[in-house]
Write an enzyme that holds these catalytic residues in place. Structure first.
Site, PDB file in Angstrom:
ATOM      1  N   SER A 173       0.842  -1.197   0.000  1.00 42.72           N
ATOM      2  CA  SER A 173       0.000   0.000   0.000  1.00 42.72           C
ATOM      3  C   SER A 173       0.875   1.244   0.000  1.00 42.72           C
ATOM      4  O   SER A 173       2.095   1.160   0.143  1.00 42.72           O
ATOM      5  CB  SER A 173      -0.926  -0.018   1.207  1.00 42.72           C
ATOM      6  OG  SER A 173      -1.861  -1.065   1.061  1.00 42.72           O
ATOM      7  N   HIS A 192       0.619   3.424  -2.604  1.00 46.35           N
ATOM      8  CA  HIS A 192       0.725   3.841  -4.000  1.00 46.35           C
ATOM      9  C   HIS A 192      -0.627   4.262  -4.569  1.00 46.35           C
ATOM     10  O   HIS A 192      -0.797   4.323  -5.780  1.00 46.35           O
ATOM     11  CB  HIS A 192       1.278   2.700  -4.857  1.00 46.35           C
ATOM     12  CG  HIS A 192       2.581   2.163  -4.390  1.00 46.35           C
ATOM     13  ND1 HIS A 192       3.698   2.945  -4.272  1.00 46.35           N
ATOM     14  CD2 HIS A 192       2.949   0.915  -3.996  1.00 46.35           C
ATOM     15  CE1 HIS A 192       4.706   2.191  -3.828  1.00 46.35           C
ATOM     16  NE2 HIS A 192       4.274   0.974  -3.641  1.00 46.35           N
ATOM     17  N   HIS A 205       9.213   3.405  -3.791  1.00 46.38           N
ATOM     18  CA  HIS A 205       9.216   3.238  -2.334  1.00 46.38           C
ATOM     19  C   HIS A 205      10.281   4.123  -1.710  1.00 46.38           C
ATOM     20  O   HIS A 205      10.704   3.911  -0.580  1.00 46.38           O
ATOM     21  CB  HIS A 205       9.506   1.794  -1.947  1.00 46.38           C
ATOM     22  CG  HIS A 205       8.669   0.805  -2.674  1.00 46.38           C
ATOM     23  ND1 HIS A 205       9.039   0.287  -3.886  1.00 46.38           N
ATOM     24  CD2 HIS A 205       7.456   0.277  -2.385  1.00 46.38           C
ATOM     25  CE1 HIS A 205       8.094  -0.548  -4.309  1.00 46.38           C
ATOM     26  NE2 HIS A 205       7.127  -0.559  -3.415  1.00 46.38           N
TER      27      HIS A 205
END
Ligand SMILES: Nc1ncnc2c1ncn2[C@@H]1O[C@H](COP(=O)(O)OP(=O)(O)O)[C@@H](O)[C@H]1O
Ligand SMILES: Nc1ncnc2c1ncn2[C@@H]1O[C@H](COP(=O)(O)OP(=O)(O)O)[C@@H](O)[C@H]1O
Ligand SMILES: [Mg+2]
Ligand SMILES: [Mg+2]
Ligand SMILES: [Mg+2]
Ligand SMILES: [Mg+2]
Lengths: 330, 219, 330, 219
Positions: free
Chosen positions: C54, C56, C215
């Site tokens: 999660s 994104h 990330h």
């Protein structure tokens, strides 16, 4: 200042050039870059024109298109557009049924749109949006600020204009939606105006500005950052207390949780969850919900909560098809 | 021009052009001060707005040089309206448009100049739906207008300059303790107190520059 | 850390609860919150399932709906989901035509989806997305990372699945779109993982990370912040140089300028303008352009540029109707 | 249990439960260290992933206490797979599942334990498509497996503990100069050199905790 830009002077025109290139199926740039209009204008209906300072994208140019605005006039960043822009837009998209200006309630916006209205030779009316409950409406103020509720006004009135309503009907509808709409915002960080090069204000690592305006104007008070539930609760409380004065204490609403530009979707949905459960517990029915970056303040981290009390007629207008860069459905 | 010249031949376009240059220079010099004032109680764009507007006025210099003073004032007003934006654009624009209108084909002496300024101030008030005491540019403009009117047709240039500058400075300073009830600062309520109004300061700067351009002895 | 949240442990579930409440017309939360599926699943077609860490958003749950995914499995923030999630999703939405996994190329994602595929009893295939040109593909690496191009793969394959294509056809189509897609990202600030509470990396006031991952993984190099034109130019150059190796040196493309979450629309459109003019000058035809926050990295300021080389068949699939929380047209 | 106990009666579920507690404790204690290591060359979640996973294993304690050691290892593996996520979830999960499978109904003495660990390491390699020298958890696990195998059936508990811990520490330390070619760190290329691999460190921590739980003299 960390921004994708070449120089501050060109920021607006280069960004606008990208916008109209990307959305060429929906919008076109008006002569001299004074306004953005629909790619295929329709002069047989009342023309809705809005505008205001830039830096709030997608508002307003992102709401130009079928079912919403006919044209939008982008001012410099956070500075209202000038009357020649609105006049050019009105001359370009306005027809016999008339022109309706949708204006956020700031002295600058009001005066510039007013001058344009004085100069425009066709039928014209103005709806003033003033949904921000953070600022008390007293003899001391020029009324409440116009903030995120503007999108709801533009969507609903836009649908009615598309359906062929008259200028008088649209003006009355717009006033009615404004009267049914309340917003409140909170900032976790400041925004930075490209030409200024430094943050508009400064918040401590653990502070937030409760009741912030969409240009980074100070709000009600600067307080310690707290839980999402508490923040949403305070905002909902202020909104609900204010709209209660006009007799609305429950019933169906549209809920808009709007991001200010620097806050990611995950946090906005979390705030929506907090606002939704809080409002439901207070007796409101969440008829429609919408979450996203719609009325931003450049790169400010933060969000606003807006509610509009609705009936079936308003909901049908809200649900009507819309095809703009920033809002698409139906 | 000296006040005597003005009384005899009226304001020339050369003198007006010189005044425009002086105003542009002072606004450009003080743009970041104006922006800082606007950051404190507004949205931080007043310096940028004024700079953009007056640079556009300077850009129209060639056009202005070929105009009568009345038409030149109209060009200034229109240019400001089309480039400044915000609240100050329509207000300063209206000021110059009304001053242009008030000339009414007369040569511009100190008496006509005073009438023009009063007309301009009136236009700001009606466009802004505002009056003295609301912490705006009017805090500067109104006492300056009064001082010019009081000076009469044959005022001494140095004394007049001193009187107008003093009125402007006092006017701008008077905004600090006021609570704003017009413009963006009004949203701040009590928190607007303790800061100088950016528009009052830009008016002070303009008055100073115009006085120096019109009345300072040629170097 | 400044975030709208209650506590880090609840961040994901509360945010997801808001998401499914707001988009209840399009999606539903699967049993135990393991996955998000279409509100009205259709087992008569191949089921497209994606997922990943999660943070994104809107990827992937925001792309569940008609014309795109059938289900998405949200992992913890920046952590791939677990096999039981994909297995539950596959069992819920998969039918006789089979299941296609769309997986971003990270060891964790690959292994977890692989375990799920081993456990699933129906027909199944996997498309691996690896579009990030920032990371060289050498013997030293596990291949390129999967980033923003994932949305283009999901959209095009989703349209073909909706049109009834077989599992084999869809797998081949997905591989073909991946092969035609290249991306590169740049960060102006770090992101902050809620549970970590501090930024993943630190950039100086005048630095940017060129080639950053979604990330916050370091990129090619840390360099001085420069003009938008230069930044876009370097990204386009890297992308164009890489895709040239596969023989593509011009022709029609889809251009995606994707925001990482903390960058406002005005800057993204400006970057789009820079990328668009640069690509056009290099002989590419901008067949379609799309700009917005689609594959984000929490609150990171920055953006990525993606291109997919297309032909008429791929464009028709791109243009096919889609109705999801994050992408709507047609 | 002491190694003598193990040789005679095999690993008991009580000893395994004690080892689980020790591993959970050390992972929770070192979560932020693991996260920091992962921030340097990965995405900064390894500590959080491991903590979430092993807290879930602790949550299954009641279930585990009622199982055979082989079934308990399966429960651990499955729990890790379902809660850790990322790369380490499937890898550690596969490790424990393969160890469970390798028991094959035998009492677990040191020889069986060594076989189990080798099977687990094999499972990590096939799941990860990886081998020694790629800067992963295998840098720790492979030498530890070798040391346990080398120790034979009747190793002295204290000496074995020392040998396994030394192998683990040396293995983790050996990752520092390596360039990663598997996992997220591989995307960094040269920039992965000079940092310890987080998975190698979490393996070292687990090995240490298990040794202490199994072999430390009862207090
Ligand atoms: N209604 C008004 N009447 C007179 N002056 C006003 C009024 N509203 C604003 N002003 C003046 O305008 C100034 C602000 O101008 P500026 O910053 O350029 O526009 P904006 O407030 O739209 O950003 C204020 O400092 C004040 O002096
Ligand atoms: N293919 C692989 N083989 C063996 N170990 C690996 C492999 N890929 C990753 N690892 C291990 O996993 C660790 C990272 O785990 P974690 O941070 O939890 O997952 P992720 O990298 O998905 O965020 C690395 O430090 C490394 O030891
Ligand atoms: Mg302004
Ligand atoms: Mg201002
Ligand atoms: Mg991870
Ligand atoms: Mg990790």
């Amino acid at each position: 200042m960390k921004k994708f830009m070449n120089d501050a002077e060109q920021f607006l025109s280069e960004s606008l050039a990208g916008f109209v290139a990307v959305h060429a199926d929906v919008v076109a740039l008006g002569e001299g870059g004074l306004y953005v209009s629909r790619a295929a204008p329709n002069k047989a209906k009342v023309a809705l024109i809005s505008g205001g300072g830039s830096g709030h994208e997608p508002l307003h140019a992102g709401f130009v298109g079928t079912g919403m605005l006919d044209a939008a006039c982008p001012g410099q960043v956070f500075t209202s557009p000038t009357p020649d822009q609105m006049l050019a837009a009105a001359n370009a998209v306005g027809g016999a049924p008339g022109v309706l200006f949708i204006v956020k309630n700031y002295s600058g916006d009001c005066m510039n749109f007013e001058m344009a209205a004085e100069l425009y030779e066709g039928k014209i009316a103005t709806v003033l949006v003033n949904d921000d409950v953070a600022v008390e409406d007293s003899t001391w103020t020029t009324g409440r600020r116009g903030v995120a509720g503007t999108m709801i006004v533009e969507k609903i009135v836009g649908a009615a204009a598309e359906a062929g309503k008259s200028l008088d009907e649209l003006k009355a509808l717009g006033d009615r939606v404004v009267a049914a709409t309340r917003s409140m915002g909170v900032a976790l960080t400041s925004c930075t105006v490209p030409a200024a090069g430094k943050p508009t204000f400064t918040l401590g690592e653990d502070e937030m500005e409760m009741g912030v305006g969409i240009h980074g104007e100070p709000g009600r008070r600067r307080v310690k950052l707290t839980s999402a539930k508490t923040i949403a609760g305070e905002m909902v409380e202020a909104i609900v207390a204010d709209i209660a004065k006009s007799g609305v204490t429950g019933g169906p609403i549209i809920l808009l949780v709007n991001g200010f530009g620097g806050t990611p979707a995950g946090e906005l949905y979390l705030m929506a969850e907090m606002a939704r459960t809080d409002l439901a517990a207070r007796g409101f029915t969440l008829a429609r919900m919408i979450v996203g970056n719609y009325i931003t303040s450049l790169d400010m981290a933060g969000c606003s909560i807006t509610i509009t009390a609705v009936d079936d007629a308003l909901l049908a207008l809200w649900d009507a098809p819309v095809k703009t860069a920033g809002l698409v459905w139906g | 021009m000296s006040s005597t010249d003005a009384a005899q031949t009226g304001l020339t376009i050369e003198a007006l052009t010189k005044a425009i240059d002086a105003v542009v220079a002072t606004i450009v010099d003080h743009a970041s001060e104006l922006t800082d004032l606007d950051m404190a109680i507004g949205d931080g764009d007043h310096g940028l707005n004024m700079k953009r507007g007056f640079e556009a006025v300077r850009g129209a210099a060639a056009k202005i040089a070929a105009q009568t003073p009345a038409d030149a004032l109209k060009t200034i007003g229109t240019t400001l309206i089309m480039t400044v934006g915000g609240a100050s654009g329509p207000l300063y624009g209206s000021l110059f448009l009304a001053m242009s209108k008030a000339v009414a084909d007369r040569p511009i002496d100190l008496v006509v100049a005073a009438e023009m300024l009063e007309a301009g101030i009136q236009a700001v008030q009606s466009r802004g739906k505002s009056h003295a005491g609301e912490k705006t540019m009017l805090e500067t403009l109104i006492p300056v207008g009064a001082a010019l009117t009081a000076a009469g047709p044959a005022a001494d240039p140095a004394a007049l300059t001193a009187a107008l500058k003093a009125a402007a400075a006092a006017g701008a300073a008077s905004t600090v303790p006021l609570r704003a009830s017009k413009g963006r600062a009004s949203f701040l309520g009590e928190r607007s107190i303790g800061h100088m109004d950016p528009g009052a300061r830009s008016s002070e700067l303009m008055v100073g520059a115009v006085c120096d351009a019109f009345f300072a002895p040629a170097p």
